[in-house]
Design a protein around this motif. Structure first.
Motif, PDB file in Angstrom:
ATOM      1  N   CYS A  86       0.979  -1.135  -0.017  1.00 35.46           N
ATOM      2  CA  CYS A  86      -0.021  -0.129  -0.205  1.00 35.46           C
ATOM      3  C   CYS A  86       0.922   1.306   0.118  1.00 35.46           C
ATOM      4  CB  CYS A  86      -1.059  -0.042   1.195  1.00 35.46           C
ATOM      5  SG  CYS A  86      -1.784   1.604   1.404  1.00 35.46           S
ATOM      6  N   ASP A  87       0.604   2.081  -1.009  1.00 40.40           N
ATOM      7  CA  ASP A  87       1.436   3.433  -1.052  1.00 40.40           C
ATOM      8  C   ASP A  87       1.310   4.438   0.316  1.00 40.40           C
ATOM      9  OD1 ASP A  87       2.371   2.673  -3.280  1.00 40.40           O
ATOM     10  OD2 ASP A  87       0.921   4.103  -4.686  1.00 40.40           O
ATOM     11  N   LEU A  88       0.177   4.157   1.366  1.00 40.78           N
ATOM     12  CA  LEU A  88       0.253   4.816   2.019  1.00 40.78           C
ATOM     13  C   LEU A  88       0.637   4.329   3.280  1.00 40.78           C
ATOM     14  CD1 LEU A  88      -1.218   7.893   2.694  1.00 40.78           C
ATOM     15  CD2 LEU A  88      -3.281   6.745   3.668  1.00 40.78           C
ATOM     16  N   CYS A  89       0.401   3.207   3.690  1.00 34.96           N
ATOM     17  CA  CYS A  89       0.555   2.487   5.293  1.00 34.96           C
ATOM     18  C   CYS A  89       1.644   1.412   4.976  1.00 34.96           C
ATOM     19  CB  CYS A  89      -0.725   1.696   5.836  1.00 34.96           C
ATOM     20  SG  CYS A  89      -1.206   0.457   4.991  1.00 34.96           S
ATOM     21  N   MET A 130      -4.592  -8.694  -3.746  1.00 35.33           N
ATOM     22  CA  MET A 130      -5.652  -7.918  -3.219  1.00 35.33           C
ATOM     23  C   MET A 130      -5.664  -6.457  -3.218  1.00 35.33           C
ATOM     24  SD  MET A 130      -7.924 -10.359  -2.895  1.00 35.33           S
ATOM     25  CE  MET A 130      -9.278  -9.435  -2.184  1.00 35.33           C
ATOM     26  N   GLY A 131      -4.501  -5.977  -3.930  1.00 31.22           N
ATOM     27  CA  GLY A 131      -4.250  -4.625  -3.761  1.00 31.22           C
ATOM     28  C   GLY A 131      -5.564  -3.898  -4.740  1.00 31.22           C
ATOM     29  N   PHE A 132      -5.697  -2.789  -4.520  1.00 31.84           N
ATOM     30  CA  PHE A 132      -6.702  -1.886  -5.371  1.00 31.84           C
ATOM     31  C   PHE A 132      -5.696  -0.781  -6.050  1.00 31.84           C
ATOM     32  CE2 PHE A 132      -8.989  -3.575  -2.113  1.00 31.84           C
ATOM     33  CZ  PHE A 132     -10.242  -4.142  -2.825  1.00 31.84           C
ATOM     34  N   LYS A 133      -5.958  -1.034  -7.376  1.00 33.86           N
ATOM     35  CA  LYS A 133      -5.243   0.053  -8.045  1.00 33.86           C
ATOM     36  C   LYS A 133      -5.813   1.239  -8.388  1.00 33.86           C
ATOM     37  CE  LYS A 133      -2.051   0.645 -11.941  1.00 33.86           C
ATOM     38  NZ  LYS A 133      -0.914   0.914 -11.275  1.00 33.86           N
ATOM     39  N   CYS A 173      -4.272  -0.639  -0.108  1.00 34.68           N
ATOM     40  CA  CYS A 173      -4.835  -1.819   0.788  1.00 34.68           C
ATOM     41  C   CYS A 173      -6.442  -1.468   0.955  1.00 34.68           C
ATOM     42  CB  CYS A 173      -4.250  -2.003   2.051  1.00 34.68           C
ATOM     43  SG  CYS A 173      -4.548  -0.541   3.009  1.00 34.68           S
ATOM     44  N   GLY A 174      -7.197  -2.366   1.287  1.00 35.93           N
ATOM     45  CA  GLY A 174      -8.560  -2.145   1.357  1.00 35.93           C
ATOM     46  C   GLY A 174      -9.116  -1.099   2.229  1.00 35.93           C
TER      47      GLY A 174
END
Length: 139
Positions: free
Chosen positions: A75-78, A85-88, A96-97
Protein backbone atom coordinates in the motif's frame (compact mmCIF):
# COMPACT_ATOMS: atom_id res chain seq x y z
CA UNK A 1 -14.52 -47.96 -43.92
CA UNK A 2 -15.81 -44.98 -41.99
CA UNK A 3 -13.69 -41.98 -41.04
CA UNK A 4 -15.28 -41.67 -37.60
CA UNK A 5 -12.96 -40.66 -34.75
CA UNK A 6 -12.86 -42.80 -31.65
CA UNK A 7 -14.86 -40.89 -29.00
CA UNK A 8 -12.70 -42.35 -26.22
CA UNK A 9 -9.48 -40.82 -27.55
CA UNK A 10 -7.35 -39.44 -24.72
CA UNK A 11 -5.42 -36.17 -24.61
CA UNK A 12 -2.09 -36.09 -26.47
CA UNK A 13 -0.42 -34.44 -23.45
CA UNK A 14 -1.26 -37.46 -21.31
CA UNK A 15 -3.37 -35.73 -18.69
CA UNK A 16 -6.09 -38.40 -18.83
CA UNK A 17 -8.97 -36.30 -20.13
CA UNK A 18 -10.75 -36.90 -23.41
CA UNK A 19 -9.41 -35.12 -26.47
CA UNK A 20 -11.01 -33.42 -29.41
CA UNK A 21 -9.62 -33.52 -32.94
CA UNK A 22 -10.51 -29.83 -33.38
CA UNK A 23 -8.20 -29.01 -30.45
CA UNK A 24 -5.17 -30.81 -31.92
CA UNK A 25 -6.04 -34.03 -30.06
CA UNK A 26 -5.82 -32.29 -26.67
CA UNK A 27 -8.32 -31.62 -23.93
CA UNK A 28 -9.59 -28.07 -23.47
CA UNK A 29 -7.28 -27.20 -20.56
CA UNK A 30 -4.15 -28.53 -22.30
CA UNK A 31 -5.12 -26.72 -25.51
CA UNK A 32 -5.53 -23.45 -23.58
CA UNK A 33 -2.06 -23.94 -22.04
CA UNK A 34 -0.69 -24.71 -25.51
CA UNK A 35 -2.15 -21.47 -26.86
CA UNK A 36 -0.64 -19.49 -23.97
CA UNK A 37 2.78 -21.04 -24.60
CA UNK A 38 2.68 -20.25 -28.31
CA UNK A 39 1.59 -16.69 -27.57
CA UNK A 40 4.47 -16.25 -25.11
CA UNK A 41 6.93 -17.63 -27.68
CA UNK A 42 5.66 -15.17 -30.26
CA UNK A 43 5.99 -12.28 -27.80
CA UNK A 44 9.52 -13.33 -26.88
CA UNK A 45 10.52 -13.48 -30.53
CA UNK A 46 9.10 -10.03 -31.20
CA UNK A 47 10.69 -8.56 -28.07
CA UNK A 48 14.00 -10.24 -28.95
CA UNK A 49 13.93 -8.63 -32.40
CA UNK A 50 13.08 -5.27 -30.84
CA UNK A 51 15.93 -5.57 -28.34
CA UNK A 52 18.41 -6.11 -31.17
CA UNK A 53 17.33 -2.83 -32.71
CA UNK A 54 17.56 -0.89 -29.44
CA UNK A 55 20.80 0.19 -27.84
CA UNK A 56 22.54 -2.07 -25.36
CA UNK A 57 21.83 -1.30 -21.70
CA UNK A 58 24.53 -1.57 -19.03
CA UNK A 59 24.26 -4.51 -16.66
CA UNK A 60 24.12 -2.13 -13.68
CA UNK A 61 21.02 -0.47 -15.16
CA UNK A 62 19.41 -3.89 -15.64
CA UNK A 63 20.05 -4.75 -12.00
CA UNK A 64 18.43 -1.48 -10.91
CA UNK A 65 15.42 -2.18 -13.12
CA UNK A 66 15.05 -5.66 -11.64
CA UNK A 67 15.12 -4.38 -8.08
CA UNK A 68 12.42 -1.77 -8.70
CA UNK A 69 9.98 -4.29 -10.20
CA UNK A 70 9.24 -6.58 -7.31
CA UNK A 71 6.47 -9.12 -6.97
CA UNK A 72 5.62 -7.89 -3.47
CA UNK A 73 3.18 -4.99 -3.75
CA UNK A 74 2.52 -2.69 -0.84
CA UNK A 75 0.00 0.00 0.00
CA UNK A 76 1.41 3.40 -0.94
CA UNK A 77 0.06 4.97 2.24
CA UNK A 78 0.59 2.48 5.08
CA UNK A 79 3.10 0.15 3.33
CA UNK A 80 0.99 -2.89 4.23
CA UNK A 81 1.63 -5.88 1.97
CA UNK A 82 -1.39 -6.22 -0.31
CA UNK A 83 -0.34 -8.91 -2.81
CA UNK A 84 -3.14 -9.83 -5.22
CA UNK A 85 -5.80 -8.04 -3.21
CA UNK A 86 -4.38 -4.57 -3.81
CA UNK A 87 -6.58 -1.89 -5.33
CA UNK A 88 -5.10 0.18 -8.15
CA UNK A 89 -6.36 3.75 -8.13
CA UNK A 90 -6.76 6.10 -11.09
CA UNK A 91 -3.94 8.20 -9.66
CA UNK A 92 -1.60 5.25 -10.26
CA UNK A 93 -1.14 4.13 -6.67
CA UNK A 94 -1.69 0.69 -5.16
CA UNK A 95 -3.69 0.67 -1.92
CA UNK A 96 -4.94 -1.78 0.70
CA UNK A 97 -8.60 -2.31 1.51
CA UNK A 98 -8.77 0.48 4.07
CA UNK A 99 -7.11 3.09 1.82
CA UNK A 100 -8.69 2.12 -1.51
CA UNK A 101 -11.17 5.00 -1.61
CA UNK A 102 -10.02 8.40 -2.85
CA UNK A 103 -11.04 10.20 0.34
CA UNK A 104 -8.89 7.83 2.41
CA UNK A 105 -5.63 8.53 0.55
CA UNK A 106 -6.34 12.10 -0.63
CA UNK A 107 -6.48 11.13 -4.28
CA UNK A 108 -5.47 14.03 -6.51
CA UNK A 109 -7.58 12.73 -9.40
CA UNK A 110 -10.74 12.68 -7.29
CA UNK A 111 -10.06 16.17 -5.92
CA UNK A 112 -9.60 17.57 -9.44
CA UNK A 113 -12.71 15.78 -10.69
CA UNK A 114 -14.80 17.07 -7.79
CA UNK A 115 -13.55 20.63 -8.32
CA UNK A 116 -14.47 20.47 -12.02
CA UNK A 117 -17.91 19.08 -11.18
CA UNK A 118 -18.50 21.83 -8.59
CA UNK A 119 -17.50 24.48 -11.10
CA UNK A 120 -19.78 23.05 -13.80
CA UNK A 121 -22.67 22.82 -11.33
CA UNK A 122 -22.22 26.41 -10.20
CA UNK A 123 -22.16 27.58 -13.85
CA UNK A 124 -25.32 25.60 -14.52
CA UNK A 125 -27.11 27.01 -11.49
CA UNK A 126 -26.05 30.57 -12.30
CA UNK A 127 -27.22 30.22 -15.90
CA UNK A 128 -30.64 28.86 -14.94
CA UNK A 129 -31.54 31.51 -12.33
CA UNK A 130 -34.23 33.93 -13.30
CA UNK A 131 -32.90 37.46 -13.74
CA UNK A 132 -36.29 39.16 -13.76
CA UNK A 133 -39.87 38.25 -13.05
CA UNK A 134 -41.50 37.38 -16.35
CA UNK A 135 -45.05 37.29 -15.02
CA UNK A 136 -46.59 40.73 -14.92
CA UNK A 137 -49.72 39.59 -13.12
CA UNK A 138 -47.99 39.04 -9.77
CA UNK A 139 -48.62 41.42 -6.93
Amino acid sequence: MHNVQDPSQLCAKGCGFFASPSLRNMCSSCYRDYLKETLLKMERKSSHNDSKQQSVVDSSDEKDANTTTSTCTRCDLCRRRVGLMGFKCRCGGMYCGSHRYGKEHSCAIDNIRKALQREALSKQLNASTCKADKLNCRI
